[in-house]
Design an enzyme around this catalytic site. Structure first.
Site: not given
Ligand code: AMP
Length: 218
Positions: A13, A88, A127, A160, A171
């Protein structure tokens, strides 16, 4: 064009959002990026969010929803926007619906990246991200020219914290239990488009451009 990108972690994404937003001049809103920035800057939201992120759990709805609604109200979204990693949960989707009704900007489409678990694991464990500009690389799929160095800004590439195997497993579990139901939520609104998240970056980019063009979104 007002879009949401939906799918499991590692579906691609963020990578697609970056190229599509550049191509169409859309505002890219990634809650993951906003949260990492907040953690880096030690803001009150960042301090609260960090422990959830380190475990691979979702940050509470109110924190992420506030970040997005604030951006939608204050930034220039006249050319459109792309939400990446938000919503989410069903609660977040409902908050977003309400905010968009108030702004009279209904979503055009939710693109769901259906992705195999083995693709997810390979993508996430390999990544690497640029510490300076946030550009995404992959040790084998999208390697940088010089190992560990960003092709664009020469910044340092890092892995990360939550891209370690144990956290990745959580996750995926969290995605299956809290986010996956949004597929039905948006299907019922008739705005869901499914694509394969297993395709490589360029292939998926041209599929998306093609379908956006055909359906008159661009
Ligand atoms: P991402 O970069 O989208 O994989 O997000 C990394 C982390 O940020 C996730 O594993 C969550 O801990 C937090 N996070 C990102 N977007 C959300 C969301 N919409 N709701 C809750 N937690 C989020």
């Amino acid at each position: 064009m007002k879009l949401v990108l939906l799918g499991p972690p590692g579906a691609g994404k963020g990578t697609q959002a970056a190229v599509l937003c550049k191509e169409y001049n859309l505002l890219h809103m990634s809650t993951g990026d906003l949260l990492r920035e907040a953690v880096k800057n030690n803001t009150a939201q960042g301090i609260q969010a960090k422990a959830y992120m380190d475990r691979g759990d979702l940050v509470p709805d109110e924190i992420v929803a506030a970040m997005i609604t604030e951006k939608l109200k204050n930034e220039d979204v006249s050319a459109g926007f792309m939400l990446d990693g938000f919503p989410r949960t069903k609660k977040q989707a409902e908050i977003l619906d309400q905010a968009l009704i108030e702004l009279a900007m209904p979503l055009d489409r939710v693109v769901y990246f259906a992705t195999k678990e083995e693709t997810i694991l390979t993508r996430l464990t390999g990544r690497r991200i640029c510490r300076s500009c946030g550009r995404i690389f992959h040790v084998t799929n999208i390697p940088s020219k010089k190992e560990g160095i960003c092709d664009g800004c020469q910044g340092e590439l890092y892995q990360r914290n939550d891209d370690k195997e144990e956290t990745i497993k959580n996750r995926i579990k969290v995605y299956n239990s809290q986010t996956k139901e949004l597929i039905d939520y948006y299907q019922a609104k008739n705005i869901l488009q499914q694509v394969s998240g297993d395709m490589d970056v360029n292939e998926l980019f041209s599929v998306l451009k093609d379908t956006f063009k055909k359906s008159g979104l661009i």
